[in-house]
Motif scaffolding. Structure first.
Motif, PDB file in Angstrom:
ATOM      1  N   GLN A 287      -4.309  -0.595   8.990  1.00  0.00           N
ATOM      2  CA  GLN A 287      -4.297  -0.912  10.422  1.00  0.00           C
ATOM      3  C   GLN A 287      -2.917  -1.354  10.875  1.00  0.00           C
ATOM      4  O   GLN A 287      -2.448  -0.957  11.948  1.00  0.00           O
ATOM      5  CB  GLN A 287      -5.348  -1.989  10.710  1.00  0.00           C
ATOM      6  N   LEU A 288      -2.246  -2.155  10.058  1.00  0.00           N
ATOM      7  CA  LEU A 288      -0.885  -2.570  10.389  1.00  0.00           C
ATOM      8  C   LEU A 288       0.049  -1.368  10.464  1.00  0.00           C
ATOM      9  O   LEU A 288       0.900  -1.267  11.361  1.00  0.00           O
ATOM     10  CB  LEU A 288      -0.368  -3.559   9.342  1.00  0.00           C
ATOM     11  N   PHE A 289      -0.108  -0.451   9.528  1.00  0.00           N
ATOM     12  CA  PHE A 289       0.756   0.728   9.501  1.00  0.00           C
ATOM     13  C   PHE A 289       0.494   1.612  10.724  1.00  0.00           C
ATOM     14  O   PHE A 289       1.439   2.108  11.355  1.00  0.00           O
ATOM     15  CB  PHE A 289       0.544   1.519   8.217  1.00  0.00           C
TER      16      PHE A 289
ATOM     17  N   LEU B  50       0.856  -1.188   0.000  1.00  0.00           N
ATOM     18  CA  LEU B  50       0.000   0.000   0.000  1.00  0.00           C
ATOM     19  C   LEU B  50       0.888   1.231   0.000  1.00  0.00           C
ATOM     20  O   LEU B  50       1.818   1.331   0.812  1.00  0.00           O
ATOM     21  CB  LEU B  50      -0.899   0.011   1.238  1.00  0.00           C
ATOM     22  N   VAL B  51       0.642   2.156  -0.890  1.00  0.00           N
ATOM     23  CA  VAL B  51       1.436   3.380  -1.020  1.00  0.00           C
ATOM     24  C   VAL B  51       0.501   4.577  -0.977  1.00  0.00           C
ATOM     25  O   VAL B  51      -0.511   4.604  -1.674  1.00  0.00           O
ATOM     26  CB  VAL B  51       2.216   3.410  -2.355  1.00  0.00           C
TER      27      VAL B  51
ATOM     28  N   ASN C 226      -3.031  -0.430 -10.251  1.00  0.00           N
ATOM     29  CA  ASN C 226      -3.521  -0.022  -8.942  1.00  0.00           C
ATOM     30  C   ASN C 226      -4.789  -0.801  -8.603  1.00  0.00           C
ATOM     31  O   ASN C 226      -5.814  -0.679  -9.281  1.00  0.00           O
ATOM     32  CB  ASN C 226      -3.814   1.483  -8.948  1.00  0.00           C
ATOM     33  N   LEU C 227      -4.742  -1.604  -7.540  1.00  0.00           N
ATOM     34  CA  LEU C 227      -5.868  -2.443  -7.123  1.00  0.00           C
ATOM     35  C   LEU C 227      -6.640  -1.831  -5.965  1.00  0.00           C
ATOM     36  O   LEU C 227      -7.430  -2.518  -5.310  1.00  0.00           O
ATOM     37  CB  LEU C 227      -5.337  -3.830  -6.710  1.00  0.00           C
TER      38      LEU C 227
ATOM     39  N   SER D  81     -10.712  -3.572  -1.152  1.00  0.00           N
ATOM     40  CA  SER D  81     -10.867  -2.640  -0.036  1.00  0.00           C
ATOM     41  C   SER D  81     -10.502  -3.277   1.308  1.00  0.00           C
ATOM     42  O   SER D  81      -9.961  -2.614   2.198  1.00  0.00           O
ATOM     43  CB  SER D  81     -12.301  -2.097   0.009  1.00  0.00           C
ATOM     44  N   LYS D  82     -10.772  -4.581   1.477  1.00  0.00           N
ATOM     45  CA  LYS D  82     -10.427  -5.241   2.741  1.00  0.00           C
ATOM     46  C   LYS D  82      -8.912  -5.272   2.942  1.00  0.00           C
ATOM     47  O   LYS D  82      -8.416  -5.091   4.065  1.00  0.00           O
ATOM     48  CB  LYS D  82     -10.993  -6.659   2.761  1.00  0.00           C
ATOM     49  N   LYS D  83      -8.180  -5.494   1.877  1.00  0.00           N
ATOM     50  CA  LYS D  83      -6.715  -5.512   1.970  1.00  0.00           C
ATOM     51  C   LYS D  83      -6.189  -4.117   2.306  1.00  0.00           C
ATOM     52  O   LYS D  83      -5.237  -3.977   3.100  1.00  0.00           O
ATOM     53  CB  LYS D  83      -6.111  -6.012   0.670  1.00  0.00           C
TER      54      LYS D  83
END
Length: 441
Positions: A428-430, A389-390, A414-415, A420-422
């Motif tokens: 959240q991890l970030f 994710l960027v 770009n996905l 959206s769940k990913k």
């Protein structure tokens, strides 16, 4: 031979054996050299025979990362093994960092090597603070020859601090010294002299040399004899850049040759990494990030994926290739783990010991890092597995992108709107990682 003499002789031999058993360490850090600027990556115009030979004599990493896409924070990460945002603001200047006291307290490579009797030296670009309290000697290094700031002329230096930062002084330890020559060549000569003077059989101690070339950073300057050797390149800008690369590659070859001459190669670890990706198009098609999107300053692959090599005789098989992600934060804990050195700091290593992975002692499915993080200002990225994710906040207009690097290493698709769940999971991890960082001010 008298008994006392015999005892002293055996004590000396014992010290000598201990020094020889501890590996010498040479860390070569290139400046602004992109993934597409080395021959061993399949690039056919740039000439890097010595760097290519280094890759063939050890392991090269196809997914080698740095912890920042710009010079100074990347060096913080390398020399601490810790995400620099834990003790800095992650920006460019240490002297102006609001988290200065945290930075001064952070342990660096010499701090863990000193108890193991290593003699340490820095040659080249420092860029971790010009204040006397931040210079190499104040941060634990025994020797320093080079410059303190981020960009420097390859030909000229003043014995004073000037308004033109490219002409700032060259230092030997804390003394400004006269300077003459081409920095790439001069730094190579200084490195060779350091190796000769600190040969373990002469000093009874192993050494650690951090050779930080300012090649191939702006200003782009190189003697004509190097440009003539790359005359096959049609582009004038690329030819100039290739000449600078070639001068550094010659230097790498001379350093390796000196280790051979001194009989040190079999007991010396050599690391070669670039501090970040190539700068974007200031002079057309000068440098290359290979198949990757983005440039220096970006959290895209082109800004953070770089040449990354380790040569370690007796530990790493020659001609190895490693395909899982690694990062410059791994250098310090890899050294520390092998030497069984303790790190006494409020921050634990964020990097890991790479040897078990390279040597196949870990499962082939197990990665050194499941998750990697980048943050600079309002730009951020997180890689978790093969998902990345960027968020780029260029010109205050945020651009959020999601990529699957397993199928799209060039980050072309770009996905973000398809998964959206990913996106939520990675955000959240970030955010959890950010809780352990120094405050942004």
């Amino acid at each position: 031979m008298k008994k006392k003499t015999i005892i002293l002789y055996f004590v000396f031999c014992s010290f000598l054996l201990q020094a020889q058993n501890k590996p010498n360490i040479v860390i070569i850090y290139a400046d602004d050299m992109g993934w597409g600027d080395v021959g061993y990556h399949g690039v056919d115009d740039i000439l890097t025979p010595n760097i290519d030979a280094l890759a063939e004599s050890g392991v090269y990493f196809t997914q080698g990362y740095v912890s920042s896409s710009i010079c100074s924070p990347s060096r913080c990460g390398l020399l601490t093994g810790v995400y620099q945002q834990r003790f800095t603001n992650g920006q460019n200047s240490r002297d102006e960092d609001p988290n200065m006291e945290l930075f001064k307290q952070q342990q660096m490579l010499p701090d863990i090597l000193k108890p193991a009797d290593y003699y340490t030296g820095v040659i080249g670009k420092w860029h971790l603070g010009a204040d006397e309290s931040l210079r190499p000697n104040a941060r634990g290094w025994d020797e320093f020859y080079g410059f303190l700031n981020g960009s420097h002329s390859f030909y000229k230096a003043e014995k004073k601090f000037t308004r033109i930062r490219e002409y700032w002084p060259i230092f030997r330890n804390n003394e400004m010294v006269d300077y003459e020559g081409y920095t790439t060549e001069v730094f190579t000569d200084e490195a060779i002299d350091f190796i000769r003077r600190n040969h373990p059989t002469k000093t009874e101690t192993p050494f650690c040399l951090y050779l930080a070339y300012n090649a191939v950073h702006f200003p782009w300057e190189v003697p004509d004899n190097y440009i003539q050797r790359v005359s096959h390149i049609k582009s004038r800008q690329r030819r100039l850049f290739a000449g600078m690369v070639l001068a550094m590659d010659d230097g790498v070859g001379k350093v390796i040759d000196e280790l051979d001459k001194q009989g040190l190669s079999d007991n010396t670890i050599v690391f070669f990494i670039s501090d970040n990706g190539s700068p974007q198009g200031q002079m057309g098609n000068m440098s290359s990030t290979g198949p990757f999107r983005g440039w220096k300053g970006d959290c895209l692959e082109g800004g953070i994926r770089v040449p990354y090599i380790i040569k370690w005789p007796g530990q790493i098989e020659q001609g190895s290739r490693y395909d899982y992600p690694v990062i410059n934060l791994d250098i310090m804990p890899t050294i520390a783990s092998f030497l069984n050195l303790k790190k006494k700091s409020k921050y634990q290593f964020d990097g890991v010991d790479l040897l078990p992975y390279i040597k196949g002692e870990k499962s082939t499915e197990e990665r050194p890092h499941e998750t990697l993080y980048w943050r600079r200002g309002k730009d951020m990225a997180i890689r978790h597995g093969d998902w990345k994710l960027v968020v780029e906040d260029k010109n205050a207009t945020a651009d959020t992108m999601l990529f699957n690097l397993a199928i799209d290493k060039g980050e072309r698709r770009n996905l973000y709107h398809d998964a959206s769940k990913k996106v939520t999971e990675l955000r959240q991890l970030f955010e959890e990682w950010e809780k352990g960082l120094a405050p942004q001010q």
